[in-house]
Design an enzyme around this catalytic site. Structure first.
Site, mmCIF file in Angstrom:
data_model
loop_
_atom_site.group_PDB
_atom_site.id
_atom_site.type_symbol
_atom_site.label_atom_id
_atom_site.label_comp_id
_atom_site.label_asym_id
_atom_site.label_seq_id
_atom_site.Cartn_x
_atom_site.Cartn_y
_atom_site.Cartn_z
ATOM 1 N N ASP A 1 35.746 25.431 14.282
ATOM 2 C CA ASP A 1 34.918 26.580 13.932
ATOM 3 C C ASP A 1 35.751 27.858 14.118
ATOM 4 O OD1 ASP A 1 31.533 27.099 13.931
ATOM 5 O OD2 ASP A 1 32.878 28.796 14.283
ATOM 6 N N ASN B 1 22.168 22.832 12.355
ATOM 7 C CA ASN B 1 21.159 23.812 11.972
ATOM 8 C C ASN B 1 20.776 23.484 10.530
ATOM 9 O OD1 ASN B 1 21.330 25.257 14.433
ATOM 10 N ND2 ASN B 1 23.123 26.379 13.695
ATOM 11 N N GLN C 1 20.611 28.019 9.974
ATOM 12 C CA GLN C 1 21.745 27.632 9.126
ATOM 13 C C GLN C 1 22.228 28.836 8.325
ATOM 14 O OE1 GLN C 1 20.932 24.478 6.297
ATOM 15 N NE2 GLN C 1 23.093 24.217 5.781
ATOM 16 N N HIS D 1 26.709 20.786 8.056
ATOM 17 C CA HIS D 1 27.821 20.703 9.008
ATOM 18 C C HIS D 1 27.271 20.347 10.384
ATOM 19 C CE1 HIS D 1 26.462 24.858 8.560
ATOM 20 N NE2 HIS D 1 26.705 25.024 9.854
ATOM 21 N N HIS E 1 27.821 20.528 14.257
ATOM 22 C CA HIS E 1 28.569 21.237 15.299
ATOM 23 C C HIS E 1 28.857 20.266 16.455
ATOM 24 C CE1 HIS E 1 27.790 25.540 14.075
ATOM 25 N NE2 HIS E 1 26.744 24.986 13.476
HETATM 26 P P1 AMP Z 1 25.518 27.634 10.993
HETATM 27 O O1 AMP Z 1 24.785 28.769 11.620
HETATM 28 O O2 AMP Z 1 25.128 26.299 11.586
HETATM 29 O O3 AMP Z 1 25.445 27.647 9.481
HETATM 30 O O4 AMP Z 1 27.022 27.811 11.437
HETATM 31 C C1 AMP Z 1 28.056 28.137 10.564
HETATM 32 C C2 AMP Z 1 29.310 28.073 11.364
HETATM 33 O O5 AMP Z 1 30.400 28.103 10.461
HETATM 34 C C3 AMP Z 1 29.497 29.220 12.348
HETATM 35 O O6 AMP Z 1 29.671 28.695 13.657
HETATM 36 C C4 AMP Z 1 30.743 29.932 11.829
HETATM 37 O O7 AMP Z 1 31.552 30.420 12.867
HETATM 38 C C5 AMP Z 1 31.436 28.839 11.052
HETATM 39 N N1 AMP Z 1 32.284 29.290 9.953
HETATM 40 C C6 AMP Z 1 31.942 30.137 8.953
HETATM 41 N N2 AMP Z 1 32.979 30.298 8.102
HETATM 42 C C7 AMP Z 1 33.990 29.524 8.580
HETATM 43 C C8 AMP Z 1 35.321 29.253 8.149
HETATM 44 N N3 AMP Z 1 35.848 29.820 7.047
HETATM 45 N N4 AMP Z 1 36.089 28.401 8.889
HETATM 46 C C9 AMP Z 1 35.578 27.826 9.997
HETATM 47 N N5 AMP Z 1 34.330 28.036 10.450
HETATM 48 C C10 AMP Z 1 33.546 28.890 9.759
#
Ligand code: AMP
Length: 143
Positions: free
Chosen positions: A31, A87, A94, A100, A102
């Site tokens: 992440d 999420n 989300q 994805h 976590h």
């Molecule tokens: P969510 O709230 O479950 O959709 O979490 C999205 C996650 O994606 C967050 O923890 C972000 O830090 C992560 N994220 C967003 N863009 C990137 C990226 N380009 N590379 C790695 N992680 C990312």
């Protein structure tokens, strides 16, 4: 592949990522804004916005990587545990509309919280209401 999906762009190599593991159908990378050292995201390579959009085979492949990676990530960073979660949907927090998982390593005394902390106000459900919910969900699955 979905246009404007940041995780599809990572799969396609158009956006860089710190990949830690890859199979034919699943990609795992760090992440970019980690909640803990080793915070890892595991995604299906094909675009699916919600859990319900994963077909059975892909869901199994995804979870196989999650179960393989979780203890390895934990031991690599010396964590004492991990929160593993999705999420699913905007209401659940989300932000990236591509499924994805976590893997968030947890350390004794890190000041974090259990997954229970994600819920809102707890409903006060009677035994009868809980029975009805269980019956409804079972009927929704079994038809
Ligand atoms: P969510 O709230 O479950 O959709 O979490 C999205 C996650 O994606 C967050 O923890 C972000 O830090 C992560 N994220 C967003 N863009 C990137 C990226 N380009 N590379 C790695 N992680 C990312």
């Amino acid at each position: 592949m979905s246009a404007d999906c940041v995780f599809c762009s990572i799969v396609d190599g158009d956006i860089p990522a710190r990949t830690v593991h890859e199979t034919d159908d699943v990609l795992a990378f760090l992440d970019a804004n980690p909640l803990a050292r080793g915070h890892t995201l595991v995604i299906p390579k094909s675009h699916a916005q919600h859990v319900k959009d994963l077909d059975d085979g892909l869901a199994s492949d995804l979870f196989a990587v999650v179960t393989e990676l979780t203890p390895r990530v934990q031991s690599t960073v010396g964590a004492d545990g991990a929160n593993v979660g999705i999420n699913d949907g905007e209401a659940a927090g989300q932000e990236v509309p591509h499924v994805h998982v976590h893997i968030i390593p947890r350390f004794e005394g890190d000041g974090g919280a259990p997954l229970h902390a994600v819920g809102g106000e707890r409903p006060d459900l009677s035994d009868d209401e809980l029975d009805a919910v269980a019956e409804d969900v079972t009927a929704a699955i079994d038809g």
